[in-house]
Write a protein that holds these residues in place. Structure first.
Motif, PDB file in Angstrom:
ATOM      1  N   THR A  68       0.829  -1.201   0.000  1.00  0.00           N
ATOM      2  CA  THR A  68       0.000   0.000   0.000  1.00  0.00           C
ATOM      3  C   THR A  68       0.866   1.255   0.000  1.00  0.00           C
ATOM      4  O   THR A  68       1.818   1.353   0.779  1.00  0.00           O
ATOM      5  CB  THR A  68      -0.911   0.006   1.236  1.00  0.00           C
ATOM      6  OG1 THR A  68      -1.704  -1.182   1.237  1.00  0.00           O
ATOM      7  CG2 THR A  68      -1.807   1.224   1.248  1.00  0.00           C
ATOM      8  N   VAL A  69       0.552   2.207  -0.868  1.00  0.00           N
ATOM      9  CA  VAL A  69       1.304   3.453  -0.937  1.00  0.00           C
ATOM     10  C   VAL A  69       0.810   4.404   0.150  1.00  0.00           C
ATOM     11  O   VAL A  69      -0.398   4.578   0.353  1.00  0.00           O
ATOM     12  CB  VAL A  69       1.161   4.106  -2.325  1.00  0.00           C
ATOM     13  CG1 VAL A  69       1.809   5.488  -2.355  1.00  0.00           C
ATOM     14  CG2 VAL A  69       1.778   3.210  -3.392  1.00  0.00           C
ATOM     15  N   VAL A  70       1.737   5.016   0.858  1.00  0.00           N
ATOM     16  CA  VAL A  70       1.404   5.929   1.958  1.00  0.00           C
ATOM     17  C   VAL A  70       0.934   7.273   1.399  1.00  0.00           C
ATOM     18  O   VAL A  70       1.592   7.870   0.536  1.00  0.00           O
ATOM     19  CB  VAL A  70       2.623   6.148   2.871  1.00  0.00           C
ATOM     20  CG1 VAL A  70       2.288   7.164   3.963  1.00  0.00           C
ATOM     21  CG2 VAL A  70       3.075   4.822   3.480  1.00  0.00           C
ATOM     22  N   THR A  71      -0.203   7.742   1.886  1.00  0.00           N
ATOM     23  CA  THR A  71      -0.758   9.029   1.472  1.00  0.00           C
ATOM     24  C   THR A  71      -0.862   9.970   2.665  1.00  0.00           C
ATOM     25  O   THR A  71      -0.822   9.538   3.829  1.00  0.00           O
ATOM     26  CB  THR A  71      -2.155   8.852   0.865  1.00  0.00           C
ATOM     27  OG1 THR A  71      -3.055   8.378   1.889  1.00  0.00           O
ATOM     28  CG2 THR A  71      -2.129   7.844  -0.286  1.00  0.00           C
ATOM     29  N   GLN A  72      -1.039  11.260   2.368  1.00  0.00           N
ATOM     30  CA  GLN A  72      -1.201  12.255   3.424  1.00  0.00           C
ATOM     31  C   GLN A  72      -2.435  11.956   4.257  1.00  0.00           C
ATOM     32  O   GLN A  72      -2.452  12.183   5.468  1.00  0.00           O
ATOM     33  CB  GLN A  72      -1.307  13.654   2.805  1.00  0.00           C
ATOM     34  CG  GLN A  72      -1.320  14.791   3.810  1.00  0.00           C
ATOM     35  CD  GLN A  72       0.003  14.952   4.531  1.00  0.00           C
ATOM     36  OE1 GLN A  72       1.048  15.039   3.896  1.00  0.00           O
ATOM     37  NE2 GLN A  72      -0.026  15.009   5.857  1.00  0.00           N
ATOM     38  N   GLU A  73      -3.461  11.423   3.626  1.00  0.00           N
ATOM     39  CA  GLU A  73      -4.709  11.100   4.316  1.00  0.00           C
ATOM     40  C   GLU A  73      -4.461  10.075   5.429  1.00  0.00           C
ATOM     41  O   GLU A  73      -5.119  10.122   6.482  1.00  0.00           O
ATOM     42  CB  GLU A  73      -5.723  10.561   3.314  1.00  0.00           C
ATOM     43  CG  GLU A  73      -7.110  10.316   3.889  1.00  0.00           C
ATOM     44  CD  GLU A  73      -7.849  11.601   4.232  1.00  0.00           C
ATOM     45  OE1 GLU A  73      -8.775  11.532   5.066  1.00  0.00           O
ATOM     46  OE2 GLU A  73      -7.509  12.661   3.674  1.00  0.00           O
ATOM     47  N   MET A  74      -3.516   9.166   5.222  1.00  0.00           N
ATOM     48  CA  MET A  74      -3.235   8.117   6.197  1.00  0.00           C
ATOM     49  C   MET A  74      -2.597   8.673   7.460  1.00  0.00           C
ATOM     50  O   MET A  74      -2.607   8.017   8.497  1.00  0.00           O
ATOM     51  CB  MET A  74      -2.334   7.053   5.567  1.00  0.00           C
ATOM     52  CG  MET A  74      -2.993   6.302   4.423  1.00  0.00           C
ATOM     53  SD  MET A  74      -1.848   5.267   3.463  1.00  0.00           S
ATOM     54  CE  MET A  74      -1.440   3.991   4.662  1.00  0.00           C
ATOM     55  N   LEU A  75      -2.026   9.868   7.378  1.00  0.00           N
ATOM     56  CA  LEU A  75      -1.375  10.477   8.538  1.00  0.00           C
ATOM     57  C   LEU A  75      -2.353  11.262   9.404  1.00  0.00           C
ATOM     58  O   LEU A  75      -2.048  11.576  10.567  1.00  0.00           O
ATOM     59  CB  LEU A  75      -0.236  11.402   8.099  1.00  0.00           C
ATOM     60  CG  LEU A  75       1.142  10.749   7.914  1.00  0.00           C
ATOM     61  CD1 LEU A  75       1.104   9.648   6.880  1.00  0.00           C
ATOM     62  CD2 LEU A  75       2.186  11.797   7.541  1.00  0.00           C
ATOM     63  N   LYS A  76      -3.514  11.591   8.851  1.00  0.00           N
ATOM     64  CA  LYS A  76      -4.480  12.386   9.597  1.00  0.00           C
ATOM     65  C   LYS A  76      -4.963  11.624  10.830  1.00  0.00           C
ATOM     66  O   LYS A  76      -5.209  10.425  10.779  1.00  0.00           O
ATOM     67  CB  LYS A  76      -5.667  12.744   8.707  1.00  0.00           C
ATOM     68  CG  LYS A  76      -5.332  13.752   7.614  1.00  0.00           C
ATOM     69  CD  LYS A  76      -6.575  14.127   6.815  1.00  0.00           C
ATOM     70  CE  LYS A  76      -6.254  15.159   5.755  1.00  0.00           C
ATOM     71  NZ  LYS A  76      -7.455  15.534   4.965  1.00  0.00           N
ATOM     72  N   LEU A 104       6.887  10.726  10.597  1.00  0.00           N
ATOM     73  CA  LEU A 104       6.691  10.029   9.328  1.00  0.00           C
ATOM     74  C   LEU A 104       6.978  10.945   8.143  1.00  0.00           C
ATOM     75  O   LEU A 104       7.525  10.502   7.120  1.00  0.00           O
ATOM     76  CB  LEU A 104       5.273   9.466   9.267  1.00  0.00           C
ATOM     77  CG  LEU A 104       4.988   8.354  10.284  1.00  0.00           C
ATOM     78  CD1 LEU A 104       3.520   7.947  10.247  1.00  0.00           C
ATOM     79  CD2 LEU A 104       5.872   7.140  10.028  1.00  0.00           C
ATOM     80  N   ALA A 105       6.619  12.231   8.278  1.00  0.00           N
ATOM     81  CA  ALA A 105       6.939  13.182   7.203  1.00  0.00           C
ATOM     82  C   ALA A 105       8.451  13.342   7.075  1.00  0.00           C
ATOM     83  O   ALA A 105       9.000  13.371   5.973  1.00  0.00           O
ATOM     84  CB  ALA A 105       6.269  14.523   7.482  1.00  0.00           C
ATOM     85  N   TYR A 106       9.147  13.439   8.201  1.00  0.00           N
ATOM     86  CA  TYR A 106      10.610  13.549   8.194  1.00  0.00           C
ATOM     87  C   TYR A 106      11.234  12.315   7.536  1.00  0.00           C
ATOM     88  O   TYR A 106      12.165  12.438   6.731  1.00  0.00           O
ATOM     89  CB  TYR A 106      11.127  13.694   9.627  1.00  0.00           C
ATOM     90  CG  TYR A 106      12.593  13.334   9.779  1.00  0.00           C
ATOM     91  CD1 TYR A 106      13.585  14.259   9.489  1.00  0.00           C
ATOM     92  CD2 TYR A 106      12.968  12.047  10.197  1.00  0.00           C
ATOM     93  CE1 TYR A 106      14.933  13.919   9.605  1.00  0.00           C
ATOM     94  CE2 TYR A 106      14.308  11.703  10.316  1.00  0.00           C
ATOM     95  CZ  TYR A 106      15.285  12.644  10.025  1.00  0.00           C
ATOM     96  OH  TYR A 106      16.617  12.298  10.126  1.00  0.00           O
ATOM     97  N   SER A 107      10.709  11.135   7.865  1.00  0.00           N
ATOM     98  CA  SER A 107      11.271   9.895   7.333  1.00  0.00           C
ATOM     99  C   SER A 107      11.163   9.831   5.813  1.00  0.00           C
ATOM    100  O   SER A 107      12.000   9.205   5.153  1.00  0.00           O
ATOM    101  CB  SER A 107      10.570   8.686   7.943  1.00  0.00           C
ATOM    102  OG  SER A 107      10.781   8.628   9.339  1.00  0.00           O
ATOM    103  N   GLY A 108      10.115  10.448   5.260  1.00  0.00           N
ATOM    104  CA  GLY A 108       9.952  10.458   3.812  1.00  0.00           C
ATOM    105  C   GLY A 108       9.094   9.330   3.278  1.00  0.00           C
ATOM    106  O   GLY A 108       9.242   8.932   2.119  1.00  0.00           O
ATOM    107  N   VAL A 109       8.161   8.821   4.081  1.00  0.00           N
ATOM    108  CA  VAL A 109       7.364   7.674   3.649  1.00  0.00           C
ATOM    109  C   VAL A 109       6.238   8.053   2.686  1.00  0.00           C
ATOM    110  O   VAL A 109       5.708   7.189   1.982  1.00  0.00           O
ATOM    111  CB  VAL A 109       6.756   6.925   4.858  1.00  0.00           C
ATOM    112  CG1 VAL A 109       7.847   6.386   5.755  1.00  0.00           C
ATOM    113  CG2 VAL A 109       5.804   7.828   5.643  1.00  0.00           C
ATOM    114  N   LEU A 110       5.867   9.339   2.640  1.00  0.00           N
ATOM    115  CA  LEU A 110       4.766   9.751   1.774  1.00  0.00           C
ATOM    116  C   LEU A 110       5.078   9.426   0.314  1.00  0.00           C
ATOM    117  O   LEU A 110       6.156   9.738  -0.194  1.00  0.00           O
ATOM    118  CB  LEU A 110       4.500  11.246   1.936  1.00  0.00           C
ATOM    119  CG  LEU A 110       3.807  11.661   3.240  1.00  0.00           C
ATOM    120  CD1 LEU A 110       3.807  13.166   3.393  1.00  0.00           C
ATOM    121  CD2 LEU A 110       2.380  11.130   3.280  1.00  0.00           C
ATOM    122  N   GLY A 111       4.109   8.802  -0.342  1.00  0.00           N
ATOM    123  CA  GLY A 111       4.272   8.450  -1.739  1.00  0.00           C
ATOM    124  C   GLY A 111       5.018   7.161  -1.977  1.00  0.00           C
ATOM    125  O   GLY A 111       5.209   6.753  -3.127  1.00  0.00           O
TER     126      GLY A 111
END
Length: 274
Positions: free
Chosen positions: A45-53, A63-70
């Motif tokens: 599954t591809v990580v999206t911004q919606e999944m972080l909400k 998670l944003a720092y790690s770079g998992v988005l996309g």
């Protein structure tokens, strides 16, 4: 004849220990193949911004720092480590090299350690979490058991280790088996549930989002008993693998009443997904 026997004895030892190494190493490799074969092919599954909400703010920052988005949640992970390990404060440090394999669905790992080096494995051992069960087996010269442990306390410790080491594949922290609970601006509680059992820990982050520590209650083997102690893994260095910013150096520490016991110090030298 006696002279011939004396000359042949070292060769016999080499053959015996060589066979023991091939047998034990082969057993571990078969378990690794079993772990990885359970994964379904294809991208995760591809990580999206919606999944972080809805996640605690420091976790979103992490998670944003790690770079998992996309990027997809990896299904399997392989890494290599170098470092040193000891049993307690009275023991000498031993060098080690290790290779470790993970599955994310279902969660599992196998850690294969060579002491002092892979080219000269005087001691070979494994630590594993498979099918909801933990196990540890370490053999001197691949023949003489030094540690052979299973049971509910090992299960808890192995499950906790898996949760901790998800920091090397942080997108998995978005899985359905993970629950986050807010604490404050620099920490959050994370819980992993698998096969009806759960383990929880507190993760700490700096202002940038880097993970700085992981603290939990974990069972420690002391002779023939197990004590529930505070366990932490401060991260001491960071790097980049698979396009992600990850902790690559850290320690394992028992935070005991009589003082902190650093028992392992490791650095990740290679890491790849799927």
């Amino acid at each position: 004849m006696r002279f011939m026997i004396i000359l042949a004895f070292p060769l016999i030892l080499v053959v015996v220990f060589g066979f023991a190494y091939l047998s034990f190493n082969g057993r571990i490799n078969r378990e690794i193949s079993g772990l990885l074969s359970g994964e379904k092919p294809g991208a995760g599954t591809v990580v999206t911004q919606e999944m972080l909400k809805g996640l605690p703010e420091p976790v979103q920052r992490y998670l944003a720092y790690s770079g998992v988005l996309g990027k997809p949640i990896p299904r399997t992970i392989r890494l290599k480590q170098v470092g040193k390990i000891r049993q307690d404060e009275k023991s000498s440090w031993m060098k080690l090299e290790a290779v470790e394999y993970y599955s994310t669905t279902p969660p599992g790992f196998i850690w294969k350690a060579f002491l002092p080096t892979r080219r000269f494995p005087m001691t070979l051992g494994w630590d594993a979490y498979l099918n909801g069960r933990g196990s540890m087996l370490i053999k001197m010269l691949s023949l003489i058991p030094m540690v052979n442990a299973t049971g509910i306390y090992i299960d808890q410790g192995a499950m906790m280790r898996y949760l901790n080491e998800m920091t090397w594949f942080p997108a998995a922290f978005l899985g359905e088996n993970i629950i986050w609970k807010a604490i404050d601006d620099t920490s959050a509680e994370v819980t992993l549930t698998h096969q009806g059992k759960s383990v929880s820990a507190t993760m700490y982050f700096d202002g940038e989002g880097k993970p700085t520590n992981f603290v939990a209650k974990r069972y420690r083997m002391v002779g023939k008993r197990y004590d529930l102690e505070t366990w932490s893994t401060p991260f001491t260095g960071y790097g980049e693998f698979e396009g992600l910013k990850l902790p690559v150096r850290g320690q394992g520490v028992w935070n005991l009443k009589q003082g902190d016991l650093v028992y392992v110090d490791l650095e990740v030298t290679e890491l790849e997904y799927d």
